[in-house]
Structure formats: structure tokens, C-alpha cells
Design an enzyme around this catalytic site. Structure first.
Site, PDB file in Angstrom:
ATOM      1  N   CYS A 437       0.826  -1.216   0.000  1.00  0.00           N
ATOM      2  CA  CYS A 437       0.000   0.000   0.000  1.00  0.00           C
ATOM      3  C   CYS A 437       0.853   1.254   0.000  1.00  0.00           C
ATOM      4  O   CYS A 437       0.849   2.016  -0.945  1.00  0.00           O
ATOM      5  CB  CYS A 437      -0.884   0.031   1.224  1.00  0.00           C
ATOM      6  N   GLU A 439       4.183   1.394   1.880  1.00  0.00           N
ATOM      7  CA  GLU A 439       5.386   1.170   2.664  1.00  0.00           C
ATOM      8  C   GLU A 439       6.650   1.292   1.824  1.00  0.00           C
ATOM      9  O   GLU A 439       6.855   0.506   0.907  1.00  0.00           O
ATOM     10  CB  GLU A 439       5.342  -0.222   3.304  1.00  0.00           C
TER      11      GLU A 439
END
Lengths: 844, 263
Positions: A437, A439
Site C-alpha cells: 500500500c 510502505e
């Protein structure tokens, strides 16, 4: 770096490939599980790395292979498109239980033949007592298990599945092929001395790398042979030629370095799909595709052997293939979650390791590919920095305007220094990409464990009100009786105490799972493409990577900020409310009719727990559906004192909220976020790496909110918790810039595992040149204030209709009115209708 | 000495992230009180200087509040990052910003001292030497309405004749940094080719004026009349079509102006 924008058209082939991909219902295939188990049975007693490698080889030598119609880039993990293999080494009980329903269930059905069922039943017998999840459970402390039962946090993702969440060194395979990696491993093996302290494990790992890489070569050659056979039988001359080319490609890559851009695409794809054959971990993120692929494109273009149109078609083909991979989830999840994702994040733009702008032809072509396929994969992202070309921003904004919810925008100016603060070299930090997502990690050097757990920051506050107790069980610490919390500072400290204790338990859970993966499921193939596994002689699961992290996510920052502000104002400053009165009002869900019972709460919790075991990130539609289901099961009893409780909520609603650019509230939000991000930093994982916080539940805010009682911010029980670092839904009513300003006041640097800021727009807000330009200014203005990530939900007509019906849910939805943007719900009904009709007509 | 930023004024709204009333991303401050009473006015609650009550979505809402220029300026400054990226800034609107000269000028001066771009939407209906002239040093852009060339028709639909407005337009054009002429295109009032051409011809005769914006009529304000207990007299008209607007644009362009639809 200079670039050319081609805006090449979409070829007919792409439409056909997409159509074929979605023609049949996906199914569960057993071949991988059967082959894995056969191999495991024959290697009892051998070192784990060797067993993993031999199993991988056995799978790749025997698993059925297929070349689909019209494909230019080949390689499929399953015979049928969008189908899935089974990975019993991580967990299997849930699947066995659901054999009979998985095919007929309403959402996301997978067909499963009786033959496959009986094969899998046989296989599962072997795995009883041998999975990573069973070992991990045995490593957890009793307090940790209690906290998990009470849904304070969930480490479900890696508890039941492979870890994934990694970007390997694709560029290396493109350049030297697996042959080159095998040579490196052999050289390292030669350097081993039998007297070395770690000789046994080092030797086993290096041999495992060699076996795995050889297996990958063997697998590609099977495709080369298949393509030739098919070519011989192919009547269509054009397709015949394509098949011959495919055969040539697969004969050369990934064994050797790629000679052309086409070979590079094929080589990339083998890497991508084989990682997802070795393990079930998702978020296998291609990362900086525009960077490592560019030399091949440039060379071909300069040599005149490729046209931009064909280059575009190849990229589009890769994009379609990324959607060919699938994962079966359990029924409880599937009931609520239609559709799924495997989070292969691919990012364009940004800067080179030397700090120059990295935008090139492929950066634009990857955006174009995303526009061509309009599919969920890859999770497409762009990097933004102060030297990002404006044309690139415009092209990205045009993609946003299509309404696919892509790309996500990332801020180099925050992420690079944040990564440097975690020990990355400046060059590595500049070369980051995004996993899953939001990171960030340096590809090919990191085992980041980026999605390690979800920590619900609302639950510790519930425990403050009960001195750590829940249903007669001591879940948190004894943080003091309410009557002893005589000042706001004391109250805040009590919250901090609960947070610190529960964070420690989460660390215990994560480390137990981490340890189990290292012991039972090291991944020598994946590790062969991660520095410094070969040098250290161990897999990345055992600490072989240069950079090691564990990144669990906290969420509910906005709720806790609003809650603390309400308590500070009403209880301690204005003294209008006592803590016990607040507690009472929350227990009665602020007098809301149709109050939820404890039974319903338990039900919701169960559903959610199941869901979180198999998936970490859900789309908004999926979430809404789950939430509706849970809510529909939650019912009723009301009491006579509802008016009193409602009054408490009215008082709370009057207190200023996070998301409106009010410094006092925003700075309190910053402090609240620190109660999660700061304690985490001191912990270490079994791989020798540090913990780093993320603030991004993405969509877990809904299912996890469904197991959270009413909170002092006025949030009703079991309703969604705020999403990422975004303000609570409907509470930011001062427009997008105010909302962005508030969010930017959090410390995004310390949340170096990523923050997520979601904003809703109607396509009309991006209308015309001025719409695009103001949209870009909004992103850049937020980034100038050191926000880390931003993504945009461009809503549909249906959403607007729903917003008319339920304005309370959409109070921050931005639409473009006659020449300016405004909050949809503040407009008159007639104007709302005008806007709705405008979209219907195709608006912009 | 009294600080000019302490000057008090009456506003009824501050709208952030506005993108069409001047360049870039802007914050619009809506001042209360106006000299005109345009029948199509989409902010009828802005016309009276008095604080009044309007029913919004079933609830009574107080319209208008008193603030100092300094307080407004602090709000305006909060979006500086977006102005910097987009070349945006502050826009005064209303009501009519010329209605409260002390306050408006103080606010504009404050913005300029903070290097914030300034614009003002105005009817131009005020004495030039004693009122408008004070604004000029602090304004980067005048967005001035010319609603009709025929004074009688102007008076019928806005409550005021247009002679003063046309005269001020000539003076502002000469003295201001930049002037853009805007025309609210209102069916039954000024939406014929001839009427728009007359305005375009006038605009093109102004020194330094090169741009004309045609703002199509919309019904944004309709519900507000009801909320204020007033009659909406343009019930019978509908927004001009895209085709009609394009035709008017073409007509206006004949006068050598850069013409935009929408502000």
C-alpha cells in the site's frame, strides 16, 4: 533525465487478453500443494532451506504449464486464468473446512473439483502440526493471546500466509540472469571453509539458492519447448511467428541476461510469478519498473528494433499478466469482500540514486499502460519531488481523473530522509519504491515485514475507561481508576500506559511469527535476489537482508485526537461532563436507537477476525459491504435515558475536530500519533532489525471499527474508525486544503513504514486545465508541508446519489461547481442534481 | 498607533480552494453588503449589510459576522503553500467589496505585505476618487462585471443604472495593474449575441484590457431565496446551453479579446 511522451494507442490484443482473463470463474488448483508435499515427504531430515529448494524444483519441473491465446509474455501459476494454488505450509484448516461452500458462495466463488478436494485432503494430513501458523502460536505469550482474542491488534496477515511484501533486485536478473546468480552462489560456496562456525547452514542455504535458480531456468525452458510445439501446430502465420519469438525468449531468459526489451519483459514476468509460486505472500511489488527496464527500451529504440507502440503493447501485456495472479480467501471474508487484490505495487518517477530526476519514457508509458488496462493491478504509484517534471504530474493527474483510484502519490522529500533516519544510505534511500500500500523500502536489499499487524488505537482508550479490564479479563494494564484521573495530563498518561503495554504484546506476537517463518519457511529463491543473503549465507527470513524491519500499522489517529480534544475540553476545561458520565453515554452508544448488543459485537468481531486473517487491505466497496452486513446483524435494545446520552454526543459534536486546520486539535493529533509511533521504535525483531510504525489501515478501519465500541469522539459503536491519517469521515468540513493542512501537522517522518491520506473527489473537481492544475497544487502544497502520501478516490454517480441520501457520510466530498470546488453536501438539491447529471453525460 | 489590521468588517463566508476567481488556488472572502440587487444573484444573503437569518437544510443559520482584517488574514495565510505552488492568493468577493472600503483595503494591504496575490470581484459601483482609488495599490487583479450596456435594462435587472460603472471601468483600466471584464450571462437579460457583442466592444475599447470571461447563469442561489423568505423572480429561466455559450464566445472574440467561458 530527458524523456519523450508517446501516448501510444491501446492495441486490440490488450482488449482480447483482458476479456479472456475474466471469462471463466477462477478455480482452486492443487498441483502446487501436491508436488510440494511429495517433495517434503522425500526430504525428511534434510536442512529446511534444502527442503524448500527441492520442493520448489519439484514443483517447477512438474506443474502444468500453459500459454494463453494472444499472449506475448508468458508464464502462469495456474492453468485457468485468475485461479489460485494452495500453500498448506503456512495454514490450511480454513480451506479444508470450506471445501463444500467455496464453489457456491455468493461472493468470490472458486470452483473446486472433487478430484482437487480429495488431493488436497490427502495433502493436508501431512501438514498437520507442520505449519508456520501452528509454530507461531506456540511461541506467543499468554498475555499476547489474550490481547489478540480481545481484538486489540491482529497480526493475521503473516500468521496464516507467506510474508511477501518485498521488491527483489529485478535489474540483476535482467542483467546477469539466474546463471549469473548461480555463479555468485557457487563462488560463495567455494569460499566457505568447513571450519566456519556457520558452515552447515551457510552451505545448505547456498546450495538451496543454486537448486532454486536452476529450477527457474528449467521452468522457462519448458515454456520454450511448449511455445515451439504450439508454433508447429499453429495455422495462423502471424501467431506462429509470435510463438517462435516466445520460444526464443524463454530459451534465453531468465537463464541469461536480457538482450532486448521484449526479453526483459519476459524475464521480469518469470521473476514476478515465480516468487508467488514459492510463497503465498502478497504485495510482491515490481517497484521501479521504469528504471530497471529503461536501459533495454532505450537500447532497442536507438537500434531501431522496437517502436514505441510495440514497447507500449509489451508493457500493457505485463500489466494484464499482473492480474492473472489470484488468491483464495475464506468464506467469512468472501461474503463481505467481492473482488480482491494482491497489491503488486509499481512506481514511476522520482529520482536516481545520485539525486537526479529519474523520469524517462517508460515513466509515462507505465501511466499509459494503467490507463489502457484500467485494472486493479499493478497498484500503481508515482514518486513526486521538487524536480518532478510538470508534464509528469499532469499525466498522473489525468490518470486520477479516470476514476480508477490510481495512482497514489508519494513524497520523496519526506520518505528519503525518513529512510535515512532508519539507517539506509542516502543512495539507497533515493532509490526507494513502495511495497503493497504505502510502505517504502530499498529494493533488493530489504526484508521489511511491512504489513506486520494492525493495531487499533481506539481499543486502548476503551481500556482506560475500564482500568484495563474487559468482560472480567485483565487485557490491558491497570492505568488507574477514572476518579483518580484528575487532570488531562493524567488521563493522557493512562492512555499512553495502555498503548505501551499493548504495543509490547504486539511485538511479542510479530516476533513469534517472524521466528516461525525463519524456522519453517525460509525462501531461498526469493533470497537469491536480495542482497546480502548470499554474502551472509542465510535467507532473508533468517536475517540475510541488508535492511531488516518490522512495520505494524496503527490506526484511529483521528478518532483518538477528536476523543482527546473532547475530553480535554468538556471534562477538564469546561467541566461540563464527568468521565463516568461519558463512560455511561458510550456504553449506551450515545443513546442511538437500535443500540448494539454485546452479542452483536461478538458476531461482528468474529467476522472481522476471520477477514483479517487472510487479507489486510480491502477496497472501499468491499468494506462497505462487510460493514452493512455486520450492521444489519446488530440490533436493538433502547433505554429510557437516551435523551441524556444524546445530549453528551451533542456536546462532543460541538468540540472542534481534526481535519479543519485548527492548530490546537491538530497538534493534539500529533501527540496521539506519537503514542503509537514512539514506543515502537525501541523494539527489535529476530532478524536483527528495528520496528518502525506505519499509520495506514487503508480499509481495515471498517472491519476493525466493527469490533470497537462507541468512542469519546462521538463515534457510534461498531462504525468505521478513521482511515489512515485522514480525518474522521465527515468531520473535515473546511475543504481539501484545510484537511491536508491538518494531516500534514502529524509527524510523517517517524511513521517511516508509511502514512495514508485518502481524499474523495468527484471527477468534476478535476475538470479542464484549471481543475488539473489546482489538483496538482493541492498535492504539492501538502507535500511542501511534509505529508508523505496522498491518494484520491474519484467517486461515481452512484456515490453522489448515495451522498444525497446520506449526507452525514459524505461531508468532505469535494465536487466542482460552476468554476470552483465545493463540498457536495453543502450544495442545494437542485445543484447537486445538476452535478450528478453532468457526470452521467460524461462530464469532463 | 492603531494597527490597520484591527479594522473591523462584516463577512459571511471564507471559501478555501477556490480555483476560478483569479489565478491558481485561492481563498475567497465574501463581504456582506452590496449596492446592487441583481435578480440572478447567487448570494442573496450577501446583499444586505445586516446580519440575517437564513434557513439552510431545514436549520436556521445566522448569516454574517464581524471580524478584524487581521483575523481574516490569518485564515488566508493558512493556504499559503497552495498559493505558492499555483500562483494563487486572496480574492475579495461579496456582496460588494467596495461596500466596506476601510476593512477591504486593510485586508488587501495585509495580504500584499505578506506577498500574497490579490484579486477582487466587483461591480465597480462606487465613487472612484474616494473609494476605488484606495484599493488600486493593493490589488493585482480587478475582476469587474459589465452586465449590460443599456442603462435602463441594467437598472431593471440590478436596481442601478450603469453610467458610473462604465466610467469607472475606463478609469480602473487605466490605473489598475490588471483588469478582466466579466459578464454573467443571464437568459432574458443579456444572453443575445447583440448584447454580448455590445459588452465585448466596450471591453475591447478599454486600455490594457485583453480578457473577457463569460459566466453562464446557474441556479446555485435559488434555494437561498426561499431560505431568506424572499421571492426568486427568475424561476422561469434555465442555464444557457454549452452550444449557446460557445456561440457567444465566438461573437465576443471578434473584438480581439481572449474570451473564456467560466471564470
Amino acid at each position: 533525465m530527458s524523456y519523450t511522451i508517446y501516448d501510444a494507442p491501446k492495441s486490440e490484443r490488450i482488449g482480447k487478453l483482458i476479456k479472456a482473463l475474466y471469462e471463466k470463474k477462477p478455480r482452486i488448483e492443487s498441483s502446487r500443494a501436491v508436488l510440494l508435499t511429495e517433495s517434503y515427504k522425500s526430504t525428511e531430515g534434510e536442512p529446511t532451506n534444502i527442503r524448500r529448494a527441492k520442493a520448489f524444483r519439484h514443483i517447477l519441473e512438474n506443474i502444468p504449464i500453459v500459454i494463453r491465446d494472444n499472449e506475448l509474455v508468458v508464464g502462469s501459476t495456474t492453468v485457468q486464468p485468475r485461479s489460485c494454488q494452495v500453500f498448506p505450509e503456512f495454514s490450511f484448516e480454513w480451506l479444508e473446512k470450506e471445501f463444500e461452500t467455496v464453489e457456491t458462495r455468493s461472493a468470490d466463488p472458486f470452483s473446486i473439483s472433487s478430484e482437487v478436494k480429495s488431493e488436497l485432503r490427502e495433502v493436508f494430513k501431512y501438514w498437520k502440526g507442520r505449519t508456520t501458523s501452528e509454530l507461531a502460536t506456540s511461541y506467543m505469550s499468554p498475555e499476547t493471546l489474550v490481547a489478540m482474542e480481545h481484538n486489540i491488534f491482529t497480526p493475521g496477515n503473516y500468521f496464516y500466509n507467506g510474508v511477501g511484501h518485498v521488491t527483489v533486485n529485478y535489474g540483476k536478473v535482467l542483467k546477469i540472469g539466474y546463471k549469473g546468480i548461480i555463479e555468485e552462489a557457487k563462488a560463495a560456496l567455494e569460499k566457505c571453509r568447513i571450519s566456519d562456525s556457520d558452515y552447515v547452514t551457510r552451505k545448505a542455504f547456498l546450495e538451496a539458492v543454486i537448486i532454486s535458480c536452476e529450477a527457474a531456468i528449467t521452468y522457462a525452458k519448458r515454456y520454450a519447448r511448449l511455445a515451439l510445439e504450439m508454433a508447429q501446430e499453429e495455422a495462423d502465420a502471424k501467431r506462429k511467428l509470435e510463438l517462435v519469438l516466445i520460444a526464443q525468449n524463454c530459451a534465453n531468459v531468465p537463464e541469461n541476461g536480457a538482450r532486448t526489451f521484449y526479453e526483459a519483459c519476459q524475464s521480469f514476468w518469470f521473476v514476478q510469478m515465480l516468487i508467488q509460486t514459492e510463497s503465498s505472500g502478497h504485495s510482491i511489488s515490481p517497484g521501479r519498473f521504469d528504471q530497471y527496464m529503461y536501459p533495454y527500451f532505450k537500447k532497442d529504440l536507438e537500434a531501431g528494433v522496437i517502436t514505441p507502440e510495440f514497447g507500449q503493447e509489451l508493457i500493457d501485456c505485463v500489466w494484464v499478466k499482473l492480474n492473472d495472479l489470484n488468491k483464495c480467501r475464506d468464506e467469512a471474508s468472501a461474503e463481505g469482500f467481492a473482488g480482491y487484490s494482491v497489491f503488486q505495487n509499481l512506481i514511476a518517477g522520482g529520482q536516481t540514486p545520485e539525486g537526479m530526476d529519474a523520469t524517462n519514457d517508460l515513466s509515462f508509458m507505465t501511466i499509459q499502460a494503467t490507463m489502457h488496462v484500467l485494472l486493479p493491478q499493478p497498484s500503481f504509484s508515482v514518486r513526486v519531488w521538487n524536480k518532478t517534471p510538470h508534464e509528469f504530474m499532469v499525466k498522473a493527474a489525468e490518470l486520477t481523473r479516470t476514476g480508477v483510484g490510481l495512482p497514489a502519490y508519494y513524497n520523496d522529500e519526506v520518505i528519503i530522509p525518513a529512510l535515512v533516519s532508519r539507517g539506509l544510505t542516502l543512495q539507497d534511500a533515493r532509490d526507494y519504491n513502495i511495497i503493497g500500500c504505502v510502505e517504502p523500502q530499498k529494493s533488493g536489499k530489504t526484508e521489511g515485514w511491512h504489513d506486520a499487524a494492525f493495531f487499533n488505537m481506539c481499543r486502548p482508550l476503551e481500556l482506560v475507561f475500564s482500568n484495563g479490564e474487559e468482560n472480567g479479563v485483565q487485557v490491558g494494564v491497570k492505568s488507574g481508576k477514572l476518579t483518580d484521573l484528575t487532570t488531562f495530563d493524567k488521563f493522557f498518561d493512562a492512555y499512553k500506559a495502555q498503548m505501551e503495554y499493548l504495543i509490547e504484546l504486539m511485538v511479542n506476537a510479530d516476533n513469534a511469527i517472524d521466528q516461525a517463518h525463519g524456522e519453517r519457511c525460509p525462501l531461498p529463491f526469493l533470497s537469491s535476489m536480495i542482497e546480502d543473503c548470499i554474502g551472509r549465507g542465510k535467507s532473508s527470513q533468517e536475517g540475510g537482508a541488508v535492511y531488516n524491519f518490522t512495520g505494524p500499522q496503527g490506526f484511529g489517529v483521528a478518532n483518538m485526537a477528536d476523543a482527546m480534544q473532547a475530553i480535554k475540553t468538556l471534562v477538564y476545561e469546561e467541566k461540563k461532563l464527568k468521565l463516568c458520565e461519558l463512560k455511561d453515554a458510550m456504553a449506551h452508544n450515545f443513546g442511538k436507537e437500535g443500540n448494539a448488543t454485546e452479542d452483536a459485537k461478538d458476531l461482528a468481531a468474529k467476522v472481522v477476525k476471520k477477514i483479517m486473517e487472510t487479507t489486510s487491505v480491502l477496497s472501499e466497496a468491499q468494506i462497505a459491504e462487510v460493514y452493512n452486513q455486520v450492521a444489519s446483524k446488530v440490533s436493538v435494545p433502547t433505554t429510557g435515558d437516551n435523551a441524556k446520552y444524546k445530549k453528551v454526543k451533542e456536546m462532543i459534536d460541538e468540540v472542534p475536530k481534526f481535519g479543519n486546520d485548527i492548530p490546537e486539535v491538530d497538534l493534539l493529533a500529533r501527540e496521539v500519533a506519537y503514542t503509537y509511533t514512539r514506543p515502537l521504535e525501541k523494539y527489535k525483531n529476530p532478524r536483527g532489525g528495528q520496528y518502525q510504525a506505519g499509520l495506514y489501515p487503508v480499509s481495515a478501519n471498517v472491519p476493525l471499527g466493527a469490533q470497537t465500541g462507541a468512542t469519546p469522539d462521538g463515534r457510534y459503536a461498531y462504525t468505521p474508525v478513521a482511515d489512515g491519517v485522514s480525518p474522521s469521515a465527515g468531520k473535515d468540513v473546511s475543504g481539501p486544503t484545510a484537511s491536508a493542512n491538518s494531516v500534514s501537522k502529524l509527524d510523517h517522518f517517524i511513521a517511516s513504514n508509511g502514512t495514508l491520506f485518502n481524499m474523495k473527489f468527484h471527477p468534476s473537481a478535476l475538470e479542464g486545465i484549471s481543475g488539473i492544475e489546482s489538483f496538482i497544487s493541492l498535492i504539492l502544497g501538502y507535500f511542501d508541508q511534509k505529508g508523505s502520501h496522498m491518494q484520491f478516490n474519484v467517486v461515481s454517480k452512484e456515490t453522489l446519489l448515495d451522498a444525497q441520501k446520506h449526507p452525514e457520510k459524505y461531508q468532505s466530498l469535494v465536487v466542482r461547481v460552476a468554476g470552483y470546488s465545493a463540498l457536495f453536501t453543502t450544495l442545494s438539491k437542485s445543484l447537486q442534481d445538476d452535478i450528478i447529471n453532468r457526470t452521467e453525460q460524461g462530464g469532463f | 498607533m492603531e494597527n490597520y489590521l484591527d479594522t473591523k468588517g462584516r463577512i459571511f463566508d471564507i471559501q478555501r480552494f477556490s480555483v476560478h476567481d483569479g489565478p491558481g488556488v485561492r481563498t475567497i472572502v465574501f463581504l456582506k453588503g452590496c449596492f446592487l440587487r441583481c435578480k440572478w444573484c447567487c448570494n442573496p444573503e450577501s446583499q444586505s449589510k445586516k446580519i440575517e437569518t437564513m434557513v439552510v437544510a431545514g436549520k436556521e443559520k445566522t448569516i454574517g459576522y464581524d471580524v478584524t482584517a487581521g483575523e481574516v488574514l490569518e485564515k488566508v495565510k493558512q493556504d499559503r503553500p497552495y498559493y505558492r505552488r499555483s500562483g494563487g492568493g486572496l480574492t475579495l468577493s461579496g456582496g460588494e467589496a467596495l461596500f466596506q472600503p476601510d476593512f477591504a483595503v486593510a485586508l488587501l494591504r495585509g495580504a500584499k505585505e505578506n506577498a500574497i496575490n490579490t484579486a477582487m470581484e466587483t461591480t465597480g459601483f462606487a465613487d472612484f476618487d474616494t473609494v476605488i482609488k484606495r484599493y488600486i495599490p493593493y490589488l493585482d487583479l480587478f475582476l469587474m462585471d459589465i452586465k449590460h450596456i443599456n442603462s435602463d435594462k441594467h437598472k431593471e435587472f440590478t436596481g442601478q443604472p450603469n453610467e458610473l460603472i462604465l466610467e469607472n471601468a475606463r478609469k480602473i483600466a487605466r490605473e489598475a495593474k490588471k483588469l478582466i471584464i466579466r459578464v454573467p450571462v443571464i437568459p432574458t437579460f443579456n444572453d443575445t449575441v447583440e448584447e454580448i457583442e455590445a459588452i465585448a466592444e466596450f471591453a475591447s475599447s478599454l486600455v490594457n484590457v485583453t480578457e473577457l470571461h463569460l459566466l453562464p447563469y446557474h441556479r446555485l442561489g435559488k434555494d437561498k431565496y426561499e431560505g431568506l423568505g424572499r421571492e426568486y423572480t427568475l424561476e422561469h429561466i434555465t442555464p444557457p446551453t454549452k452550444e449557446h455559450m460557445l456561440m457567444l464566445k465566438k461573437a465576443a472574440e471578434k473584438y480581439g479579446l481572449k474570451v473564456e467561458i467560466g471564470g
